[in-house]
Scaffold this motif. Structure first.
Motif, PDB file in Angstrom:
ATOM      1  N   PHE A   1       0.835  -1.197   0.000  1.00 56.45           N
ATOM      2  CA  PHE A   1       0.000   0.000   0.000  1.00 56.45           C
ATOM      3  C   PHE A   1       0.875   1.253   0.000  1.00 56.45           C
ATOM      4  O   PHE A   1       0.654   2.180  -0.782  1.00 56.45           O
ATOM      5  CB  PHE A   1      -0.928   0.012   1.223  1.00 56.45           C
ATOM      6  CG  PHE A   1      -1.548   1.353   1.491  1.00 56.45           C
ATOM      7  CD1 PHE A   1      -2.635   1.795   0.737  1.00 56.45           C
ATOM      8  CD2 PHE A   1      -1.038   2.197   2.475  1.00 56.45           C
ATOM      9  CE1 PHE A   1      -3.203   3.050   0.966  1.00 56.45           C
ATOM     10  CE2 PHE A   1      -1.594   3.441   2.711  1.00 56.45           C
ATOM     11  CZ  PHE A   1      -2.678   3.873   1.949  1.00 56.45           C
ATOM     12  N   LEU A   2       1.870   1.294   0.885  1.00 55.58           N
ATOM     13  CA  LEU A   2       2.720   2.481   0.990  1.00 55.58           C
ATOM     14  C   LEU A   2       3.507   2.734  -0.297  1.00 55.58           C
ATOM     15  O   LEU A   2       3.650   3.877  -0.727  1.00 55.58           O
ATOM     16  CB  LEU A   2       3.672   2.348   2.177  1.00 55.58           C
ATOM     17  CG  LEU A   2       3.011   2.393   3.554  1.00 55.58           C
ATOM     18  CD1 LEU A   2       4.048   2.116   4.644  1.00 55.58           C
ATOM     19  CD2 LEU A   2       2.307   3.720   3.788  1.00 55.58           C
ATOM     20  N   ALA A   3       3.992   1.664  -0.916  1.00 53.18           N
ATOM     21  CA  ALA A   3       4.728   1.827  -2.174  1.00 53.18           C
ATOM     22  C   ALA A   3       3.820   2.408  -3.252  1.00 53.18           C
ATOM     23  O   ALA A   3       4.210   3.340  -3.971  1.00 53.18           O
ATOM     24  CB  ALA A   3       5.321   0.485  -2.623  1.00 53.18           C
ATOM     25  N   GLU A   4       2.615   1.881  -3.363  1.00 52.44           N
ATOM     26  CA  GLU A   4       1.653   2.418  -4.336  1.00 52.44           C
ATOM     27  C   GLU A   4       1.297   3.870  -4.010  1.00 52.44           C
ATOM     28  O   GLU A   4       1.149   4.697  -4.912  1.00 52.44           O
ATOM     29  CB  GLU A   4       0.374   1.576  -4.351  1.00 52.44           C
ATOM     30  CG  GLU A   4       0.572   0.185  -4.902  1.00 52.44           C
ATOM     31  CD  GLU A   4       0.652   0.166  -6.414  1.00 52.44           C
ATOM     32  OE1 GLU A   4       0.095   1.079  -7.071  1.00 52.44           O
ATOM     33  OE2 GLU A   4       1.284  -0.753  -6.934  1.00 52.44           O
ATOM     34  N   PHE A   5       1.158   4.161  -2.734  1.00 51.43           N
ATOM     35  CA  PHE A   5       0.859   5.523  -2.294  1.00 51.43           C
ATOM     36  C   PHE A   5       1.964   6.487  -2.722  1.00 51.43           C
ATOM     37  O   PHE A   5       1.700   7.539  -3.303  1.00 51.43           O
ATOM     38  CB  PHE A   5       0.686   5.537  -0.765  1.00 51.43           C
ATOM     39  CG  PHE A   5       0.656   6.901  -0.153  1.00 51.43           C
ATOM     40  CD1 PHE A   5      -0.422   7.753  -0.354  1.00 51.43           C
ATOM     41  CD2 PHE A   5       1.704   7.333   0.648  1.00 51.43           C
ATOM     42  CE1 PHE A   5      -0.449   9.024   0.218  1.00 51.43           C
ATOM     43  CE2 PHE A   5       1.682   8.589   1.219  1.00 51.43           C
ATOM     44  CZ  PHE A   5       0.608   9.444   1.010  1.00 51.43           C
TER      45      PHE A   5
ATOM     46  N   ASP B   1       1.955   6.944  -6.455  1.00 49.05           N
ATOM     47  CA  ASP B   1       0.811   7.761  -6.848  1.00 49.05           C
ATOM     48  C   ASP B   1       1.100   9.237  -6.595  1.00 49.05           C
ATOM     49  O   ASP B   1       0.745  10.100  -7.408  1.00 49.05           O
ATOM     50  CB  ASP B   1      -0.440   7.329  -6.073  1.00 49.05           C
ATOM     51  CG  ASP B   1      -1.667   8.112  -6.502  1.00 49.05           C
ATOM     52  OD1 ASP B   1      -2.187   7.827  -7.599  1.00 49.05           O
ATOM     53  OD2 ASP B   1      -2.091   9.014  -5.743  1.00 49.05           O
ATOM     54  N   ARG B   2       1.745   9.548  -5.479  1.00 49.95           N
ATOM     55  CA  ARG B   2       2.074  10.937  -5.179  1.00 49.95           C
ATOM     56  C   ARG B   2       3.103  11.489  -6.164  1.00 49.95           C
ATOM     57  O   ARG B   2       3.057  12.658  -6.529  1.00 49.95           O
ATOM     58  CB  ARG B   2       2.565  11.095  -3.728  1.00 49.95           C
ATOM     59  CG  ARG B   2       1.456  10.855  -2.685  1.00 49.95           C
ATOM     60  CD  ARG B   2       0.201  11.538  -3.113  1.00 49.95           C
ATOM     61  NE  ARG B   2      -0.995  11.395  -2.355  1.00 49.95           N
ATOM     62  CZ  ARG B   2      -2.104  10.832  -2.833  1.00 49.95           C
ATOM     63  NH1 ARG B   2      -2.124  10.242  -4.003  1.00 49.95           N
ATOM     64  NH2 ARG B   2      -3.218  10.849  -2.143  1.00 49.95           N
ATOM     65  N   VAL B   3       3.989  10.648  -6.637  1.00 49.86           N
ATOM     66  CA  VAL B   3       4.947  11.060  -7.673  1.00 49.86           C
ATOM     67  C   VAL B   3       4.195  11.349  -8.972  1.00 49.86           C
ATOM     68  O   VAL B   3       4.431  12.364  -9.631  1.00 49.86           O
ATOM     69  CB  VAL B   3       6.028   9.979  -7.893  1.00 49.86           C
ATOM     70  CG1 VAL B   3       6.849  10.276  -9.136  1.00 49.86           C
ATOM     71  CG2 VAL B   3       6.928   9.873  -6.673  1.00 49.86           C
ATOM     72  N   GLU B   4       3.274  10.465  -9.330  1.00 46.21           N
ATOM     73  CA  GLU B   4       2.496  10.642 -10.558  1.00 46.21           C
ATOM     74  C   GLU B   4       1.674  11.932 -10.512  1.00 46.21           C
ATOM     75  O   GLU B   4       1.500  12.602 -11.523  1.00 46.21           O
ATOM     76  CB  GLU B   4       1.579   9.439 -10.755  1.00 46.21           C
ATOM     77  CG  GLU B   4       0.876   9.424 -12.084  1.00 46.21           C
ATOM     78  CD  GLU B   4       0.059   8.158 -12.256  1.00 46.21           C
ATOM     79  OE1 GLU B   4      -1.165   8.281 -12.466  1.00 46.21           O
ATOM     80  OE2 GLU B   4       0.642   7.072 -12.160  1.00 46.21           O
ATOM     81  N   ARG B   5       1.215  12.310  -9.348  1.00 43.94           N
ATOM     82  CA  ARG B   5       0.427  13.533  -9.202  1.00 43.94           C
ATOM     83  C   ARG B   5       1.252  14.784  -9.503  1.00 43.94           C
ATOM     84  O   ARG B   5       0.708  15.850  -9.738  1.00 43.94           O
ATOM     85  CB  ARG B   5      -0.151  13.641  -7.793  1.00 43.94           C
ATOM     86  CG  ARG B   5      -1.255  12.644  -7.580  1.00 43.94           C
ATOM     87  CD  ARG B   5      -1.723  12.665  -6.138  1.00 43.94           C
ATOM     88  NE  ARG B   5      -3.040  12.102  -6.093  1.00 43.94           N
ATOM     89  CZ  ARG B   5      -4.145  12.809  -5.944  1.00 43.94           C
ATOM     90  NH1 ARG B   5      -4.096  14.095  -5.799  1.00 43.94           N
ATOM     91  NH2 ARG B   5      -5.310  12.215  -5.945  1.00 43.94           N
TER      92      ARG B   5
END
Length: 193
Positions: free
Chosen positions: A56-60, A63-67
């Motif tokens: 979960f944390l890795a995906e989080f 995702d924040r990088v992608e944003r």
């Protein structure tokens, strides 16, 4: 929550909950129970969508990088307009007022998360390396337009801007004054007159 109820956008809901916890309480408070409680869902919901909490944390984090893509596009579009120092000051302040500083602390705090991210991210802390790429791309465009010196090493300059600005924002209860960020930018970036 009743069983059998479909949760729309559960990943986004969990990620937003993680943002709030990180910003409010820091990385040590980020647990699966804290995230699900903050999101208002049962603990099992997180584990139905992710293999474990570190997944979960890795995906989080990713995702924040992608944003950051939207911010990077806006900064690229600013090349040739306004004032270089002002454009960079605004971009760096927006970056570090976001959850980025907390994500850096989170990645530093959790060994298993760093190990997972190493498998999918080329080097460094994802948010910071992506920010350095964003700033370097902008600086290259400004260099090509003749607004900063032609011999400027934009990649080194970008890393210096990220590192210096991060030091202003790291481990602070309050946001530094914009003039402090501007001073760092103006000292490192010498726009052509």
């Amino acid at each position: 929550m009743p069983t059998g109820v479909t949760i729309r956008e559960v990943r986004a809901q969990l990620f937003r909950a993680a943002d709030r916890i990180l910003l409010r309480d820091g990385p040590s408070a980020l647990t699966s129970r804290a995230v699900t409680t903050e999101a208002g869902v049962a603990k099992g919901v997180l584990h139905r969508h992710f293999d474990d909490f570190d997944a979960f944390l890795a995906e989080f984090v990713l995702d924040r990088v992608e944003r950051m893509d939207a911010q990077a596009a806006a900064l690229r579009e600013a090349a040739g307009t306004g004032n270089v120092v002002d454009n960079l000051t605004d971009a760096l302040t927006a970056l570090f007022e976001s959850v980025a500083v907390a994500v850096v602390a989170l990645v530093s705090f959790r060994d298993d998360l760093r190990a997972r991210l190493r498998d999918v991210w080329p080097a460094g802390v994802p948010v910071l390396t992506e920010a350095a790429i964003m700033i370097g791309t902008y600086l290259a465009a400004e260099r090509d337009l003749g607004r900063i010196p032609a011999d400027a090493d934009v990649d080194t300059l970008a890393a210096m801007l990220i590192g210096s600005t991060h030091l202003l924002f790291a481990d602070r209860a309050t946001t530094p004054d914009a003039s402090a960020v501007r001073k760092v930018v103006a000292t490192l970036v010498r726009p052509e007159a």
